[in-house]
Motif scaffolding. Structure first.
Motif, short mmCIF file in Angstrom:
data_model
loop_
_atom_site.label_atom_id
_atom_site.label_comp_id
_atom_site.label_asym_id
_atom_site.label_seq_id
_atom_site.Cartn_x
_atom_site.Cartn_y
_atom_site.Cartn_z
N GLY A 28 0.81 -1.22 0.00
CA GLY A 28 0.00 0.00 0.00
C GLY A 28 0.83 1.26 0.00
N GLY A 29 1.87 1.29 -0.83
CA GLY A 29 2.62 2.53 -1.07
C GLY A 29 1.96 3.28 -2.21
N TYR A 49 -3.53 -5.35 0.50
CA TYR A 49 -2.89 -6.04 1.63
C TYR A 49 -1.56 -5.37 1.91
CZ TYR A 49 -6.26 -9.65 0.39
OH TYR A 49 -7.42 -10.33 0.10
N LEU A 61 6.81 9.58 5.21
CA LEU A 61 8.16 10.02 5.57
C LEU A 61 8.70 10.97 4.49
CD1 LEU A 61 10.68 9.56 7.49
CD2 LEU A 61 11.52 8.12 5.66
N ALA A 62 8.41 10.63 3.24
CA ALA A 62 8.87 11.49 2.13
C ALA A 62 8.32 12.90 2.30
CB ALA A 62 8.45 10.88 0.80
N ASN A 68 8.31 16.43 -2.29
CA ASN A 68 8.53 16.84 -3.67
C ASN A 68 7.85 15.80 -4.55
OD1 ASN A 68 11.54 17.08 -5.72
ND2 ASN A 68 9.48 17.85 -6.03
N HIS A 149 -0.99 -7.85 7.01
CA HIS A 149 -1.05 -9.05 6.18
C HIS A 149 0.26 -9.12 5.40
CE1 HIS A 149 -5.20 -9.32 7.26
NE2 HIS A 149 -5.46 -10.28 6.39
N ARG A 150 1.16 -9.95 5.84
CA ARG A 150 2.46 -10.09 5.16
C ARG A 150 2.35 -11.18 4.11
NH1 ARG A 150 7.67 -9.12 4.91
NH2 ARG A 150 7.45 -7.43 6.39
N LEU A 179 5.56 -3.86 -3.91
CA LEU A 179 6.17 -4.14 -2.60
C LEU A 179 7.34 -3.22 -2.26
CD1 LEU A 179 6.03 -7.97 -3.23
CD2 LEU A 179 4.60 -6.73 -1.61
N GLY A 180 7.66 -2.29 -3.15
CA GLY A 180 8.71 -1.32 -2.86
C GLY A 180 10.11 -1.89 -3.02
N GLY A 188 8.47 -0.82 5.98
CA GLY A 188 7.71 -1.88 5.30
C GLY A 188 8.39 -2.51 4.11
N ILE A 363 17.60 6.97 0.10
CA ILE A 363 16.28 7.49 -0.21
C ILE A 363 15.50 6.46 -1.03
CG2 ILE A 363 15.02 9.31 -1.49
CD1 ILE A 363 16.32 10.50 0.90
N TYR A 403 10.82 12.65 -9.24
CA TYR A 403 10.80 11.64 -10.31
C TYR A 403 10.44 10.26 -9.78
CZ TYR A 403 13.48 15.48 -12.22
OH TYR A 403 13.88 16.73 -12.59
#
Ligand SMILES: Cc1cc2nc3c(=O)[nH]c(=O)nc-3n(C[C@H](O)[C@H](O)[C@H](O)COP(=O)(O)OP(=O)(O)OC[C@H]3O[C@@H](n4cnc5c(N)ncnc54)[C@H](O)[C@@H]3O)c2cc1C
Length: 427
Positions: A28-29, A49, A61-62, A68, A149-150, A179-180, A188, A363, A403
């Motif tokens: 959920g990003g 999930y 956090l960003a 930006n 929920h992992r 999932l980043g 996460g 970052i 970006y």
């Protein structure tokens, strides 16, 4: 001509799902939430999930130091920021570019402004009001959220999760993985998904730090005096492909063991790759970028009488504090005492970078699911039909400047469009 397909989601959402199709969005990003928005707007039942207790933690956090969100520069410059992957990212941006990002934010009731550097920020500089409004709209649109929920992979063809109530298997008509990368794991995204995909034949480039700091190995004397101090209005030079030193002006910060900050991040991909190939990388610091080399030399070589070199540099060029400390740290006694060599060092002080800082501090991360593993739609895993990927877990990188988020939003939308097309073709 690029077409802009952004449509207000507000009207399309706020309606219950109209189809029996279920899509699982895992992560959920910004990429996953954007995919959820497009899917829900098309009447699909969407379940998001996430392993964490709440979504969008890195997004929040960003927003802490001033979010930006995108950049206002012309499209050709914008897309060039994605370097070796600009063609692939351009396909996502065709549907959702920087202007579309701004229109989308405005649609959520958040105003934006363009900073002096061309960077675009929400009016309040924060992510929280934007995320709040967005989640409200997603819930109104019927998106269901399943926190803690992992995702652990697949079991008997179903999605397999660890939850506070035990293990769970979920069936979905299509799955979006968002999932980043692997920086700031406590928020996460920890890269634990890599073996889950590689064991199914998906090619994943190793995750490495992007927009990161570097270790230099300062002396204890220097770091105890100057760690945390910013170097404002300096330039950093690097050896370009033609062998010449290329320069970029900006600012960065001296850390306990090295350097970090916007100017360093801007060069970090090439410096990281150079360290990987050559074991270390050299940058040159121009401490007086607004003065010509001739002027600096003229000032440094002026007779100084009984004054020490330090007070001479301070009175003639304003060099003091961390800048003066750097000269002492990086030059030998002989170099420092020789006005001509000292003047040359002020305009190009060599600094050896030993290694990147750990990926967890970066970052963002580079690497991820290789585009070669994706179908022609740029989102579906060839080896796993019906499974789509989006966001930082895909193998592209970009500097800071909005970006990263723009490509996550655009890639999230592209993955949802590809999933809708795939589901439509099977109906
Ligand atoms: C300090 C900092 C400042 C930043 N500032 C900016 C900025 O100003 N502008 C900008 O453009 N970018 C910025 N970024 C980068 C930007 O935040 C990221 O690129 C972006 O959040 C990536 O989005 P994503 O959706 O791909 O992944 P993420 O935002 O990382 O979301 C991934 C989600 O997946 C979940 N997840 C991971 N594994 C599992 C699993 N196995 N099961 C279930 N859920 C899982 C995670 O909990 C997480 O919620 C910043 C990053 C940092 C760290």
């Amino acid at each position: 001509m690029r077409a802009l397909f952004y449509q207000s989601a507000e009207s399309a959402m706020n309606q219950p799902p109209s189809s029996t199709l279920r899509v699982a969005v895992i992560g959920g990003g910004p990429a996953g939430l954007m995919a959820a928005e497009v899917l829900a707007a098309h009447g699909v039942q969407v379940d998001v999930y996430d392993a964490m207790a709440s979504v969008g933690r890195k997004f929040l956090l960003a927003g802490k130091g001033g979010m930006n969100i995108t950049h206002s520069e012309p499209y050709p410059d914008f897309v060039a920021r994605y370097g070796a992957r600009h063609q692939q990212v351009a396909r996502w941006l065709q549907e959702f570019d920087a202007d579309a990002v701004r229109a989308w934010i405005h649609d959520l009731g958040i105003e934006t402004f363009v900073g002096s550097s061309g960077r675009v920020f929400p009016r309040e500089m924060k992510a929280a009001p934007l995320l709040r409004a967005w989640l409200h709209r997603l819930r109104e649109g019927g998106v269901r959220f399943h926190m803690r929920h992992r995702w652990l992979g697949w079991q008997d063809g179903r999605l397999h999760f660890a939850t506070p109530d035990g293990e769970l298997q979920v069936e979905a008509d299509a799955t979006i993985l968002a999932l980043g990368g692997a920086s700031w794991a406590r928020l996460g995204s920890d890269g634990a998904w890599i073996p889950l995909l590689t064991e199914r034949g998906i090619e994943v480039a190793p995750l490495v730090p992007a927009n990161c700091g570097f270790d230099t190995g300062w002396s204890a004397h220097f770091s105890s005096r100057h760690a945390g101090e910013p170097l404002i209005t300096v330039a950093l030079g690097w050896r370009a492909q033609d062998g010449q030193i290329a320069w970029r002006k900006g600012q960065f910060v001296v850390t306990q063991g090295g350097i970090e900050g916007s100017l360093v991040y801007a060069l970090s991909a090439r410096l990281r790759d150079q360290i990987a190939h050559e074991g270390s990388a050299t940058v040159w610091i121009d401490l007086m970028p607004d003065f010509s080399a001739e002027r600096v030399e003229a000032e440094v070589t002026r007779p100084r009488g009984s004054r020490s070199m330090s007070s001479h540099l301070q009175s003639r060029l304003g060099i003091k504090g961390v800048k003066a400390g750097l000269l002492h740290e990086c030059l030998s006694r002989d170099e420092y005492a020789d006005p001509v060599r000292l003047a040359a060092a002020i305009k190009g002080l060599p600094l050896t970078l030993l290694r990147t800082r750990p990926i967890d501090e970066a970052i963002s991360s580079a690497g991820g699911v290789r585009f070669e593993s994706l179908a022609d739609d740029g989102a579906m895993l060839r080896a796993l039909p019906g499974v789509f990927v989006a966001g930082e877990m895909v193998d592209w990188e970009a500097p800071t400047g909005g970006y990263l988020l723009t490509a996550c939003f655009a890639g999230g939308r592209a993955s949802a469009s590809a999933a809708l097309e795939w589901l439509g073709a099977r109906a």
